[in-house]
Design a protein around this motif. Structure first.
Motif, PDB file in Angstrom:
ATOM      1  N   ASP A 266       0.806  -1.222   0.000  1.00 24.34           N
ATOM      2  CA  ASP A 266       0.000   0.000   0.000  1.00 24.34           C
ATOM      3  C   ASP A 266       0.840   1.273   0.000  1.00 24.34           C
ATOM      4  O   ASP A 266       0.396   2.323  -0.473  1.00 24.34           O
ATOM      5  N   TYR A 267       2.048   1.195   0.569  1.00 19.42           N
ATOM      6  CA  TYR A 267       2.897   2.382   0.674  1.00 19.42           C
ATOM      7  C   TYR A 267       4.304   2.083   0.135  1.00 19.42           C
ATOM      8  O   TYR A 267       5.301   2.163   0.871  1.00 19.42           O
ATOM      9  N   THR A 271       8.181   2.584   2.572  1.00 19.55           N
ATOM     10  CA  THR A 271       8.425   1.415   3.424  1.00 19.55           C
ATOM     11  C   THR A 271       9.778   0.762   3.134  1.00 19.55           C
ATOM     12  O   THR A 271       9.896  -0.456   3.079  1.00 19.55           O
TER      13      THR A 271
END
Length: 406
Positions: A266-267, A271
């Motif tokens: 998602d990121y 990350t």
């Protein structure tokens, strides 16, 4: 009444605990053979105290079925894997469960998702499923996220003693769900918003993954320069604010090895540390493979069939093999190298891999090198039987000076 959806490692103990405390419970699972076993009072996995809890819950009226039923509250405890290509969460089981609930539930019902989900899942995906069925979220259907926090081997204890987080948009609904879990949870139960609850569970497991990765990277550094990583960690941990975990052959189970990928998916631009930790931990089976080759060369052993892998489960003294480092190791071996490698685990009663032995002595008779991948109590109690073997101890449980370490 509660309808618990998914009767695996999380859903079943949770359903039994509610029933044990006098709440009317129906457990639902698509697996017909599993449901029939539970009706007969039989389990599909070993867990201390769970047999007695099942017997008691049956006496108190718990029911098991393949059907979804009308209930005030639904608890969803189904798997949430990730898509290996994108690293994003795979919601097919959760969405299927939600839609099946919506086919039978009445307005005013509460759906509690215990399955671990990535932050924003309920807002982005689950709410759409509900509105597409003609329900109004927060009016007709109330959504709550109550992530589980239990581990195989200590399920009952942790259900009773671990704190819980209840995420709800409606504070009143959150308090009602808190009261429900208070029937068996003796620890603190925090009520917060849904996204905070989603994020906190993923963060918990990601933190542990990063800590393990640091220990594993230390093991590789120390191996390169002939240092004892275990002594170094023990010494460093004397500092009052240092708590380094132990290195190992990899990270398994359905939580630590999976949940960090949700954040990476998602990121992806935010990350870097989490991604590095995942790569380090995923590389450990290859590191073990390299150590195995070192030992073979050192002792002139060319026959791969003389290698035995001890342990198939992802942690000690349980029968759970999900994402286990041993299975990861076998996957990383090419067909030539994997051919004939022996495997044994006292907790795994069915054959799940090639060349798996069911008798420990037969297993030992066939090998010259034993790779300890799981620190079962069984191997600790039978260490004397390994004296004539070359030992690669990835768990640091063997006191023989001749034993090889990570």
């Amino acid at each position: 009444m509660i309808n618990v959806i998914g009767l695996g490692y999380i859903g079943l103990p949770t359903a039994l605990m509610f029933a044990e405390n006098g709440i009317e419970v129906v457990g639902t699972d698509y697996n017909e053979s599993l449901v029939n076993l539970l009706k007969r009072g039989e389990l599909t996995f070993e867990e201390e105290g769970l047999n007695d809890l099942l017997a008691s819950a049956l006496l108190k009226g718990i029911e098991f079925t393949n059907e979804y039923v009308k209930a005030n509250t639904y608890i969803v405890a189904v798997p949430t894997p990730y898509v290996k290509e994108s690293k994003k969460i795979d919601l097919k089981y959760v969405i299927s469960a939600i839609n099946s609930i919506l086919d039978v539930c009445e307005k005013g019902s509460t759906i509690v998702i215990e399955s671990t989900i990535s932050p924003g899942t309920i807002d982005k995906f689950i709410k759409n499923e509900i509105t597409n069925k003609g329900f109004n979220v927060g009016v007709d259907i109330h959504l709550v996220h109550a992530p589980e926090r239990i581990i195989p081997g200590k399920m009952i204890y942790e259900l009773e003693n671990n704190s819980r987080t209840i995420g709800a948009e409606d504070k009143e609904i959150g308090e009602k769900v808190k009261e429900l879990y208070s029937q068996f949870c003796n620890s603190e139960i925090i009520v917060t918003d849904i996204r905070t609850a989603e994020m906190s569970k993923v963060v918990e497991n990601t933190y542990r993954d990063i800590n393990i990765a640091f220990a594993n990277e230390l093991a590789k550094i120390c191996r390169t320069d002939n240092m004892d990583v275990y002594e170094i960690i023990e010494t460093a941990n004397k500092h009052p604010r240092v708590n380094i975990l132990q290195p190992g052959p990899g990270v398994g189970g359905h939580c630590i090895s999976v949940d960090p990928w949700f954040l990476v998916g998602d990121y992806p631009d935010l990350t870097n540390l989490i991604l590095s930790a995942r790569k380090i931990n995923d590389s450990m089976p290859s590191h073990v493979l390299g150590r195995m080759r070192d030992i073979m060369r050192e002792h002139g052993i060319k026959d791969i069939t003389k290698i035995g892998l001890y342990g198939l489960t992802y942690k000690e003294d349980v029968d759970d093999i999900r994402e286990s480092p041993t299975l990861q190791l076998l996957e990383k071996m090419d067909e030539h190298l994997a051919y004939g490698v022996k495997v044994f685990d006292p907790f795994v009663k069915e054959r799940v891999v090639e060349h798996q032995f069911m008798n420990f002595e037969d297993f030992l008779n066939e090998i010259e090198i034993i790779v300890i991948l799981v620190s079962h109590t069984h191997i600790k109690q039978n260490m004397d039987l390994l004296k004539t073997k070359h030992i690669l101890d990835t768990k640091n449980i063997c006191s023989f000076e001749s034993a090889y370490k990570l």
